[in-house]
Enzyme design. Structure first.
Site, PDB file in Angstrom:
ATOM      1  N   HIS A  79       0.816  -1.199   0.000  1.00 14.62           N
ATOM      2  CA  HIS A  79       0.000   0.000   0.000  1.00 14.62           C
ATOM      3  C   HIS A  79       0.856   1.259   0.000  1.00 14.62           C
ATOM      4  O   HIS A  79       2.014   1.263   0.443  1.00 14.62           O
ATOM      5  CB  HIS A  79      -0.946  -0.010   1.192  1.00 14.62           C
ATOM      6  CG  HIS A  79      -2.045  -1.016   1.056  1.00 14.62           C
ATOM      7  ND1 HIS A  79      -3.092  -1.128   1.945  1.00 14.62           N
ATOM      8  CD2 HIS A  79      -2.258  -1.973   0.106  1.00 14.62           C
ATOM      9  CE1 HIS A  79      -3.898  -2.101   1.556  1.00 14.62           C
ATOM     10  NE2 HIS A  79      -3.411  -2.630   0.440  1.00 14.62           N
ATOM     11  N   GLU A  81       0.735   3.959   1.788  1.00 16.55           N
ATOM     12  CA  GLU A  81       1.172   4.415   3.106  1.00 16.55           C
ATOM     13  C   GLU A  81       2.403   3.633   3.571  1.00 16.55           C
ATOM     14  O   GLU A  81       3.374   4.210   4.087  1.00 16.55           O
ATOM     15  CB  GLU A  81       0.035   4.254   4.125  1.00 16.55           C
ATOM     16  CG  GLU A  81      -1.251   4.969   3.741  1.00 16.55           C
ATOM     17  CD  GLU A  81      -2.236   4.089   3.000  1.00 16.55           C
ATOM     18  OE1 GLU A  81      -3.427   4.176   3.281  1.00 16.55           O
ATOM     19  OE2 GLU A  81      -1.782   3.301   2.128  1.00 16.55           O
ATOM     20  N   CYS A 107      -6.010   1.292   5.463  1.00 21.17           N
ATOM     21  CA  CYS A 107      -6.588   0.039   5.935  1.00 21.17           C
ATOM     22  C   CYS A 107      -6.092  -0.224   7.357  1.00 21.17           C
ATOM     23  O   CYS A 107      -5.276   0.529   7.903  1.00 21.17           O
ATOM     24  CB  CYS A 107      -6.191  -1.111   5.003  1.00 21.17           C
ATOM     25  SG  CYS A 107      -4.423  -1.487   5.084  1.00 21.17           S
ATOM     26  N   CYS A 110      -2.204  -0.739   7.541  1.00 25.95           N
ATOM     27  CA  CYS A 110      -1.479   0.515   7.373  1.00 25.95           C
ATOM     28  C   CYS A 110      -1.683   1.443   8.568  1.00 25.95           C
ATOM     29  O   CYS A 110      -0.771   2.164   8.970  1.00 25.95           O
ATOM     30  CB  CYS A 110      -1.909   1.218   6.088  1.00 25.95           C
ATOM     31  SG  CYS A 110      -1.243   0.446   4.586  1.00 25.95           S
TER      32      CYS A 110
END
Length: 429
Positions: A79, A81, A107, A110
């Site tokens: 992801h 992040e 999410c 993260c």
């Protein structure tokens, strides 16, 4: 008022720019880590270093075009992040006490990584549907995680800078700006730019049928009759009104009808927009093409939109389907509902030009009344209303209704509208 974006908008814009580097086939996400107004690291989603990009392969796994289409597969992407935090770690940069800007709400994994890395605040653009465990986790969240939408001004300014060399032309001029602009062509969208009989009208009918227990499904004629009253420009409110009138016909008063407006709006939107613009909106027929707008550009006539549709719905049809770039638009919720002329006045003000002639093209009685009221409240300009017969109602009766409501001309489609015809509307004014 300054057109400069705020610091938060500036960093979110950088996150959106980072997202353009994404190689994920499902969704493009970008993230930026900032401390003391300095960018520490950026990231975007895609497979780990050394892996082939999904966009280059054309799939995520053999036989699986996108990971989100088959929940039995784990996403190949790291992801945005996580990649931003990893980038800082590789460079030996501490992110403790920093803020993250990300285009999609983090999410659960993260979020835990963000907390472990010591970040103190997160701004996100689009929200996620929270899983039960994640929602429970969020109740103990020790840092603020806040939604942040870019303002229309910030978006238009960014587009202007991206589209042209900043050293050759002032990018702060709004799109379509012309200091000599005298004439503005303002357009409604539903029934004028797109045919909504299989989308908006269908969603409206579905909604009324659902909230009357399947006992009443309004026809196009029923909906047109309601809109001919000149006050039901908002289709959510129109749906609610038809539900109430059905039950009134059964002898109930409105206080006796159990009807949740938010639930009605959600049902309508689920039918019309779907989960990801895959609802009825996906199959709408366009009633004009890009050449229509090029025609007015060549004639030095400005154009824009005042619509009762939501900004998301309007931008989908204008930008995704027609290919317009940052079109001047006043959408639902950004001004009082038609026939109040506030939306039209906001569109005129957008151009920052000496506009003296305004034409508004719409398909409802409310649209025609909007021009009448605009002329009454603003005697400094000349206003003209053009009624556009929607594809589902080309009758002489509806034509007459538009004329009675104030239409100076009625056409069966915008293709009939020419530069010469527009000029003729103001002849002798």
């Amino acid at each position: 008022m300054s057109q400069r974006p705020s610091w938060d908008e500036y960093f979110m814009s950088l996150a959106k720019l980072a997202a353009t580097r994404s190689t994920c086939r499902a969704v493009s996400v970008g993230a930026v880590i900032v401390k003391d107004r300095q960018v520490l690291a950026t990231g975007y989603n895609g497979p780990p270093r050394g892996f082939a990009h999904c966009t280059e392969l054309g799939y995520c796994y053999v036989g699986v075009a996108r990971c989100d289409l088959d929940q039995s597969y784990t996403s190949r992407a790291s992801h945005a992040e996580a990649n931003a935090i990893a980038m800082a770690a590789r460079k030996g940069i501490s992110v403790e006490g920093a803020t993250m800007y990300t285009t999609l709400e983090p999410c659960l994994s993260c979020t835990k990584l963000i907390l472990a890395a010591g970040l103190v605040q997160v701004f996100y653009e689009e929200g996620l549907t929270w899983h039960k465990s994640r929602a429970t986790f969020a109740q103990e969240m020790p840092i603020p995680i806040t939604a942040l939408k870019l303002s229309t001004t910030a978006v238009e300014r960014a587009v202007a800078f991206l589209e042209q060399p900043t050293s050759l032309k002032n990018p702060s001029d709004p799109p379509g700006y012309n200091p000599t602009l005298k004439t503005l062509l303002a357009l409604d969208i539903d029934g004028v730019v797109r045919d909504v009989q299989g989308s908006y009208l269908r969603a409206l009918a579905d909604t009324v049928a659902h909230f009357t227990g399947g006992q009443f499904r309004p026809s196009h004629a029923d909906i047109d009759e309601l809109k001919s009253e000149g006050v039901w420009n908002n289709d959510w409110e129109g749906s609610q009104e038809l539900v109430y009138r059905y039950f009134e016909g059964l002898g109930k008063n409105r206080a006796q009808v159990s009807l949740s407006y938010p639930e009605l709006v959600d049902f309508f939107q689920e039918r019309y927009l779907g989960q990801n613009l895959d609802g009825y909106i996906r199959d709408e027929t366009l009633l004009i093409d890009r050449e229509f707008f090029d025609r007015w550009d060549r004639a030095g006539i400005g154009w824009g939109f005042v619509s009762g549709a939501s900004r998301k719905s309007a931008q989908f049809i204008l930008c995704e389907r027609l290919g317009l770039v940052s079109p001047p638009l006043v959408a639902m919720g950004e001004a009082r509902e038609k026939p109040d002329p506030e939306g039209l006045q906001k569109l005129i003000a957008h151009f920052q030009a000496p506009i003296s002639q305004v034409v508004y093209c719409g398909d409802t009685v409310a649209d025609m009344l909007t021009i009448t009221r605009a002329a009454q409240s603003d005697p400094t300009r000349t206003y003209r209303a053009v009624g556009v017969l929607p594809p589902h109602n080309l009758t002489a009766h509806y034509r007459q209704q538009l004329i009675q409501a104030g239409a100076h001309q009625v056409v069966t489609g915008l293709a009939e509208l020419t530069v010469e015809g527009l000029e003729a509307l103001f002849a002798g004014a």
